[in-house]
Design a protein around this motif. Sequence first.
Motif, PDB file in Angstrom:
ATOM      1  N   VAL A  85       8.887 -27.549  -7.714  1.00  0.00           N
ATOM      2  CA  VAL A  85       8.187 -27.985  -7.903  1.00  0.00           C
ATOM      3  C   VAL A  85       6.483 -28.245  -8.839  1.00  0.00           C
ATOM      4  N   ASP A  86       6.428 -27.379  -9.416  1.00  0.00           N
ATOM      5  CA  ASP A  86       5.231 -27.186 -10.067  1.00  0.00           C
ATOM      6  C   ASP A  86       5.689 -26.523 -12.239  1.00  0.00           C
ATOM      7  N   LYS A  87       6.309 -27.433 -12.770  1.00  0.00           N
ATOM      8  CA  LYS A  87       7.279 -26.979 -14.004  1.00  0.00           C
ATOM      9  C   LYS A  87       6.228 -25.869 -14.644  1.00  0.00           C
ATOM     10  N   ARG A  88       4.865 -25.471 -14.368  1.00  0.00           N
ATOM     11  CA  ARG A  88       4.098 -24.909 -15.714  1.00  0.00           C
ATOM     12  C   ARG A  88       3.951 -23.493 -14.418  1.00  0.00           C
ATOM     13  N   LYS A  89       4.490 -23.586 -13.580  1.00  0.00           N
ATOM     14  CA  LYS A  89       4.433 -22.017 -13.000  1.00  0.00           C
ATOM     15  C   LYS A  89       5.316 -21.506 -13.103  1.00  0.00           C
ATOM     16  N   THR A  90       5.767 -19.716 -13.188  1.00  0.00           N
ATOM     17  CA  THR A  90       6.889 -18.825 -13.154  1.00  0.00           C
ATOM     18  C   THR A  90       6.920 -18.008 -12.194  1.00  0.00           C
ATOM     19  N   LEU A  91       7.892 -18.507 -10.857  1.00  0.00           N
ATOM     20  CA  LEU A  91       8.163 -17.471 -10.089  1.00  0.00           C
ATOM     21  C   LEU A  91       8.372 -15.933  -9.744  1.00  0.00           C
ATOM     22  N   LEU A  92       8.365 -15.240  -9.292  1.00  0.00           N
ATOM     23  CA  LEU A  92       8.634 -13.907  -9.326  1.00  0.00           C
ATOM     24  C   LEU A  92       9.509 -13.112  -8.638  1.00  0.00           C
ATOM     25  N   PHE A  93      10.781 -13.234  -8.737  1.00  0.00           N
ATOM     26  CA  PHE A  93      11.898 -12.124  -7.705  1.00  0.00           C
ATOM     27  C   PHE A  93      12.063 -11.592  -7.857  1.00  0.00           C
ATOM     28  N   LEU A  94      12.684 -10.821  -6.887  1.00  0.00           N
ATOM     29  CA  LEU A  94      13.371  -8.971  -6.664  1.00  0.00           C
ATOM     30  C   LEU A  94      14.305  -9.426  -6.631  1.00  0.00           C
ATOM     31  N   THR A  95      15.213  -8.099  -7.751  1.00  0.00           N
ATOM     32  CA  THR A  95      16.918  -8.952  -7.467  1.00  0.00           C
ATOM     33  C   THR A  95      16.985  -7.778  -6.143  1.00  0.00           C
ATOM     34  N   ASP A  96      18.689  -7.051  -6.433  1.00  0.00           N
ATOM     35  CA  ASP A  96      19.142  -6.605  -5.098  1.00  0.00           C
ATOM     36  C   ASP A  96      18.849  -5.457  -5.374  1.00  0.00           C
ATOM     37  N   LYS A  97      18.580  -5.006  -6.835  1.00  0.00           N
ATOM     38  CA  LYS A  97      18.286  -3.325  -6.967  1.00  0.00           C
ATOM     39  C   LYS A  97      17.223  -3.083  -7.193  1.00  0.00           C
ATOM     40  N   ALA A  98      15.902  -3.902  -7.041  1.00  0.00           N
ATOM     41  CA  ALA A  98      14.928  -3.598  -6.740  1.00  0.00           C
ATOM     42  C   ALA A  98      14.497  -3.752  -5.020  1.00  0.00           C
ATOM     43  N   ARG A  99      15.479  -4.649  -4.636  1.00  0.00           N
ATOM     44  CA  ARG A  99      15.245  -4.522  -3.244  1.00  0.00           C
ATOM     45  C   ARG A  99      15.632  -2.386  -2.738  1.00  0.00           C
ATOM     46  N   ALA A 100      16.870  -2.473  -3.260  1.00  0.00           N
ATOM     47  CA  ALA A 100      17.226  -1.701  -2.793  1.00  0.00           C
ATOM     48  C   ALA A 100      16.276  -0.299  -3.119  1.00  0.00           C
ATOM     49  N   LEU A 101      15.053  -0.037  -4.074  1.00  0.00           N
ATOM     50  CA  LEU A 101      14.357   0.600  -4.365  1.00  0.00           C
ATOM     51  C   LEU A 101      13.381   0.545  -3.258  1.00  0.00           C
ATOM     52  N   GLU A 102      13.337  -0.390  -2.396  1.00  0.00           N
ATOM     53  CA  GLU A 102      11.810  -0.214  -1.573  1.00  0.00           C
ATOM     54  C   GLU A 102      11.729   1.019  -1.317  1.00  0.00           C
ATOM     55  N   LYS A 103      12.728   1.729  -0.084  1.00  0.00           N
ATOM     56  CA  LYS A 103      13.081   2.506   0.389  1.00  0.00           C
ATOM     57  C   LYS A 103      11.970   3.946   0.064  1.00  0.00           C
ATOM     58  N   ASP A 104      12.408   3.879  -1.272  1.00  0.00           N
ATOM     59  CA  ASP A 104      11.256   5.102  -2.009  1.00  0.00           C
ATOM     60  C   ASP A 104      10.164   4.647  -2.323  1.00  0.00           C
ATOM     61  N   TYR A 105      10.043   3.567  -3.033  1.00  0.00           N
ATOM     62  CA  TYR A 105       8.918   3.416  -2.839  1.00  0.00           C
ATOM     63  C   TYR A 105       7.698   3.268  -1.809  1.00  0.00           C
ATOM     64  N   ILE A 106       8.377   3.025  -0.761  1.00  0.00           N
ATOM     65  CA  ILE A 106       7.770   3.365   0.853  1.00  0.00           C
ATOM     66  C   ILE A 106       6.912   5.011   0.265  1.00  0.00           C
TER      67      ILE A 106
END
Length: 145
Positions: A85-106
């Motif tokens: 929608v707004d080409k000036r913005k960059t959005l950040l997304f988690l990869t599957d690798k990062a999602r798999a680390l959520e339990k470790d982070y918690i």
Amino acid sequence: MKLNGGFLVSKIKQLGDRIFERILAERGIEAFNGAQGRILYVLFQEDGVPIKTVSEKCGLAITSLTTMLERMERSGLILRKQDSVDKRKTLLFLTDKARALEKDYIAVSEEMGDIYYQGFTEEEVRAAEEYLDRIRLNLERWQPK
């Protein structure tokens, strides 16, 4: 009255960062460091957010954040995509690798909470959290004179 709050908050952050890094090392977690963990935490709460939002929520300057995001992207933790929608913005997304680390982070975060509030009653923890949140709000609302 002598106020030491600013010094104490700085010291708590410094000690907390060191302990967080030590816990990561003890658990053999090498995929992210403490500062990257804060970025991951924001994205665990809401994926696909603008860099500016992550900057505000983490309390990191965009210039500091940019280098960290480059490293995280190279290590396969995040993806950066241009907002459709707004080409000036960059959005950040988690990869599957990062999602798999959520339990470790918690787990590490919970251990940190146990360390922070060791010897506190539930009422004292609740009060401390309320005071810290008020301080955070004061800092976010601050405007130069």
